[in-house]
Design a protein around this motif. Structure first.
Motif, PDB file in Angstrom:
ATOM      1  N   ARG A 187      -8.267   5.245  18.594  1.00  0.00           N
ATOM      2  CA  ARG A 187      -8.803   5.246  17.223  1.00  0.00           C
ATOM      3  C   ARG A 187      -9.733   6.430  17.014  1.00  0.00           C
ATOM      4  NH1 ARG A 187      -7.237   0.654  14.535  1.00  0.00           N
ATOM      5  NH2 ARG A 187      -8.188   1.534  12.700  1.00  0.00           N
ATOM      6  N   ARG A 240       9.166   2.743  12.103  1.00  0.00           N
ATOM      7  CA  ARG A 240       9.135   1.506  11.316  1.00  0.00           C
ATOM      8  C   ARG A 240      10.059   0.425  11.887  1.00  0.00           C
ATOM      9  NH1 ARG A 240       5.541   3.135   7.923  1.00  0.00           N
ATOM     10  NH2 ARG A 240       5.126   0.954   7.505  1.00  0.00           N
ATOM     11  N   ARG A 278     -10.115  -7.085  15.275  1.00  0.00           N
ATOM     12  CA  ARG A 278     -10.288  -5.909  16.114  1.00  0.00           C
ATOM     13  C   ARG A 278     -11.757  -5.500  16.244  1.00  0.00           C
ATOM     14  NH1 ARG A 278      -5.938  -3.314  14.321  1.00  0.00           N
ATOM     15  NH2 ARG A 278      -6.916  -2.766  12.382  1.00  0.00           N
ATOM     16  N   ASP A 325      -5.604  -7.734  12.797  1.00  0.00           N
ATOM     17  CA  ASP A 325      -6.239  -6.602  12.093  1.00  0.00           C
ATOM     18  C   ASP A 325      -7.722  -6.873  11.819  1.00  0.00           C
ATOM     19  OD1 ASP A 325      -4.100  -4.898  11.980  1.00  0.00           O
ATOM     20  OD2 ASP A 325      -3.549  -5.367   9.910  1.00  0.00           O
ATOM     21  N   LYS A 383       0.812  -1.223   0.000  1.00  0.00           N
ATOM     22  CA  LYS A 383       0.000   0.000   0.000  1.00  0.00           C
ATOM     23  C   LYS A 383       0.845   1.272   0.000  1.00  0.00           C
ATOM     24  CE  LYS A 383      -2.306  -0.747   3.810  1.00  0.00           C
ATOM     25  NZ  LYS A 383      -1.782  -2.054   4.210  1.00  0.00           N
ATOM     26  N   GLY A 395      -4.649   2.819   4.800  1.00  0.00           N
ATOM     27  CA  GLY A 395      -4.741   2.237   6.140  1.00  0.00           C
ATOM     28  C   GLY A 395      -5.517   0.937   6.117  1.00  0.00           C
ATOM     29  N   ARG A 396      -6.368   0.769   7.136  1.00  0.00           N
ATOM     30  CA  ARG A 396      -7.191  -0.437   7.222  1.00  0.00           C
ATOM     31  C   ARG A 396      -8.684  -0.095   7.178  1.00  0.00           C
ATOM     32  NH1 ARG A 396      -2.525  -1.264   7.461  1.00  0.00           N
ATOM     33  NH2 ARG A 396      -1.382  -3.028   8.330  1.00  0.00           N
ATOM     34  N   ASP A 397      -9.009   1.117   7.661  1.00  0.00           N
ATOM     35  CA  ASP A 397     -10.408   1.502   7.864  1.00  0.00           C
ATOM     36  C   ASP A 397     -10.755   2.790   7.125  1.00  0.00           C
ATOM     37  OD1 ASP A 397      -8.752   3.197   9.221  1.00  0.00           O
ATOM     38  OD2 ASP A 397      -9.929   3.241  11.070  1.00  0.00           O
ATOM     39  N   ALA A 452      -3.507   0.511  17.942  1.00  0.00           N
ATOM     40  CA  ALA A 452      -4.530   0.188  16.935  1.00  0.00           C
ATOM     41  C   ALA A 452      -5.753  -0.486  17.560  1.00  0.00           C
ATOM     42  CB  ALA A 452      -3.929  -0.699  15.853  1.00  0.00           C
ATOM     43  N   ARG A 480       1.497   4.196  14.657  1.00  0.00           N
ATOM     44  CA  ARG A 480       2.875   3.884  15.065  1.00  0.00           C
ATOM     45  C   ARG A 480       3.443   5.004  15.940  1.00  0.00           C
ATOM     46  NH1 ARG A 480       5.730   0.107  11.809  1.00  0.00           N
ATOM     47  NH2 ARG A 480       4.368  -0.968  10.337  1.00  0.00           N
ATOM     48  N   THR A 503       2.625  -1.344  18.166  1.00  0.00           N
ATOM     49  CA  THR A 503       1.561  -0.558  17.528  1.00  0.00           C
ATOM     50  C   THR A 503       0.173  -1.164  17.727  1.00  0.00           C
ATOM     51  OG1 THR A 503       3.104   0.386  15.954  1.00  0.00           O
ATOM     52  CG2 THR A 503       0.818   0.476  15.327  1.00  0.00           C
ATOM     53  N   THR A 514      -1.954   6.566   7.429  1.00  0.00           N
ATOM     54  CA  THR A 514      -2.587   6.515   8.758  1.00  0.00           C
ATOM     55  C   THR A 514      -1.919   5.489   9.674  1.00  0.00           C
ATOM     56  OG1 THR A 514      -4.299   4.961   8.030  1.00  0.00           O
ATOM     57  CG2 THR A 514      -4.802   7.319   7.868  1.00  0.00           C
ATOM     58  N   GLY A 515      -1.271   4.466   9.083  1.00  0.00           N
ATOM     59  CA  GLY A 515      -0.534   3.494   9.905  1.00  0.00           C
ATOM     60  C   GLY A 515       0.570   4.192  10.686  1.00  0.00           C
ATOM     61  N   ALA A 516       1.205   5.181  10.041  1.00  0.00           N
ATOM     62  CA  ALA A 516       2.295   5.913  10.699  1.00  0.00           C
ATOM     63  C   ALA A 516       1.764   6.676  11.915  1.00  0.00           C
ATOM     64  CB  ALA A 516       2.940   6.880   9.705  1.00  0.00           C
TER      65      ALA A 516
HETATM   66  O1   DC Z   1       0.131   0.026   7.607  1.00  0.00           O
HETATM   67  P1   DC Z   1       1.072  -0.112   8.812  1.00  0.00           P
HETATM   68  O2   DC Z   1       1.819  -1.411   8.848  1.00  0.00           O
HETATM   69  O3   DC Z   1       1.987   1.053   8.972  1.00  0.00           O
HETATM   70  O4   DC Z   1       0.104  -0.111  10.084  1.00  0.00           O
HETATM   71  C1   DC Z   1       0.603  -0.232  11.395  1.00  0.00           C
HETATM   72  C2   DC Z   1      -0.449  -0.867  12.283  1.00  0.00           C
HETATM   73  O5   DC Z   1      -1.524   0.035  12.483  1.00  0.00           O
HETATM   74  C3   DC Z   1      -1.046  -2.152  11.752  1.00  0.00           C
HETATM   75  O6   DC Z   1      -1.019  -3.134  12.778  1.00  0.00           O
HETATM   76  C4   DC Z   1      -2.455  -1.831  11.425  1.00  0.00           C
HETATM   77  C5   DC Z   1      -2.758  -0.586  12.190  1.00  0.00           C
HETATM   78  N1   DC Z   1      -3.569   0.354  11.431  1.00  0.00           N
HETATM   79  C6   DC Z   1      -4.885   0.489  11.773  1.00  0.00           C
HETATM   80  O7   DC Z   1      -5.340  -0.207  12.681  1.00  0.00           O
HETATM   81  N2   DC Z   1      -5.668   1.385  11.122  1.00  0.00           N
HETATM   82  C7   DC Z   1      -5.190   2.146  10.142  1.00  0.00           C
HETATM   83  N3   DC Z   1      -5.977   3.011   9.529  1.00  0.00           N
HETATM   84  C8   DC Z   1      -3.826   2.008   9.760  1.00  0.00           C
HETATM   85  C9   DC Z   1      -3.037   1.095  10.425  1.00  0.00           C
END
Ligand code: DC
Length: 227
Positions: free
Chosen positions: A101, A83, A179, A176, A13, A121-123, A95, A36, A91, A31-33
Motif C-alpha cells: 500500500r 478482472r 483492514r 475492506d 464506481k 478506490g477505497r482510500d 490490498a 490487482r 487481490t 487504483t483498484g486495478a
Molecule cells: O475496486 P476494485 O474491485 O478493482 O478493487 C480491487 C481490490 O483492491 C478490492 O478488494 C479493494 C482493494 N482496493 C484497495 O484496497 N484500495 C484501493 N484504493 C483500491 C482498491
C-alpha cells in the motif's frame, strides 16, 4: 482539481468515475486495478502468500503503469486479465499488505502530480489525497450491488446465483473495512451518494453537479481572497 471517489465493491464506481473523467476532460485513475496488477504479478511468480515481504519486494520491482483507462504490467496491457475471478480473489493479499500500500500510494500521488484527476478506490479521499477539493463516497445497499453484479455476469454470458454473489459482496465489504491500513471509510468531508434505484446516467449527472458546485465554491473563495 482532484476528485476522489471511494466506496464499496459493486457501487458502480468504475463506470461513473470513467464517464465523469471523460466529461470533465480529467485524467482517470483506477487504483483498484493497481492492487490487482500487483496480485497478478505475484500469481505469475507463484509467490507464497504467507510471506508478505516477498510480495512487497515484488511490488517495488515490477513496473505498474496506468495509461488512460488501461493498466500495464511490465509493459503488457493486463486491463482485462486483472478482472478475472482468480485475480480478484488474490487481490486481498496486495490490498492488505502495508508495504504494498505504501508503495502504491506514493505511485498514485506521483501519477496525479498537479493534474486534474478523477481517482477511484477505497482510500483516495481518506489517505492518498486528504486535501482533495472534491470527495465523493459512492455507495449502495449490498442487495443492490449484488443485483448489479449478477446483471454484469449475465451480460458476459455467465450465470451467477444471487445468494452467492451477495455473500461474496458482504465478505469483501468486511475485509475492506477491517483492514489495518487504508481501510474503506467515508471521509467526514466527503459527499455521500447512495445509488440505489439510480441509473449510471443519473449518478453521472449528480457527480457533474457536485464538481460544478465545488468549482463555484472555489470561484467565490478566490474572489473573496482577492478582495
Ligand atoms: O475496486 P476494485 O474491485 O478493482 O478493487 C480491487 C481490490 O483492491 C478490492 O478488494 C479493494 C482493494 N482496493 C484497495 O484496497 N484500495 C484501493 N484504493 C483500491 C482498491
Amino acid at each position: 482539481m482532484i476528485v476522489t471517489i471511494d466506496g464499496p465493491a459493486g457501487a458502480g464506481k468504475s463506470t461513473v468515475a470513467k464517464a465523469l473523467a471523460r466529461r470533465l476532460g480529467f485524467r482517470y485513475l483506477d487504483t483498484g486495478a493497481m492492487y490487482r496488477a500487483v496480485a497478478l504479478a505475484g500469481m505469475r511468480r507463484q509467490l507464497d502468500w504467507s510471506l508478505p515481504a516477498e510480495l512487497a519486494e515484488l511490488a517495488r520491482e515490477v513496473r505498474v503503469e496506468v495509461r488512460g483507462e488501461r493498466i500495464l504490467l511490465e509493459g503488457e496491457d493486463v486491463t482485462e486479465t486483472v478482472r478475472t475471478p482468480e485475480v480478484t480473489a488474490a487481490t486481498r493479499f496486495a490490498a492488505n499488505n502495508a508495504a504494498v500500500r505504501e508503495h502504491l500510494v506514493a505511485l498514485q500521488r506521483a501519477i496525479a502530480g498537479r493534474e486534474d484527476i478523477v481517482t477511484e478506490g477505497r482510500d483516495q479521499g481518506s489517505v492518498v489525497f486528504p486535501d482533495a477539493e472534491c470527495k465523493v463516497y459512492l455507495t449502495a445497499s449490498a442487495e443492490e450491488r449484488a443485483r448489479r453484479r449478477v446483471e454484469d455476469f449475465r451480460a458476459q454470458g455467465k450465470d451467477a446465483p444471487f445468494a452467492e454473489v451477495l455473500v461474496d459482496m458482504v465478505r469483501r465489504d468486511e475485509s475492506d473495512a477491517a483492514r489495518d491500513v487504508g481501510p474503506l471509510t467515508r471521509p467526514p468531508d466527503a459527499i455521500e451518494l447512495v445509488t440505489d434505484g439510480l441509473t449510471a446516467g443519473e449518478v453521472i449527472e449528480r457527480l457533474v453537479r457536485i464538481v460544478d458546485n465545488k468549482r463555484q465554491e472555489r470561484r467565490v473563495r478566490d474572489r473573496e481572497q482577492n478582495g
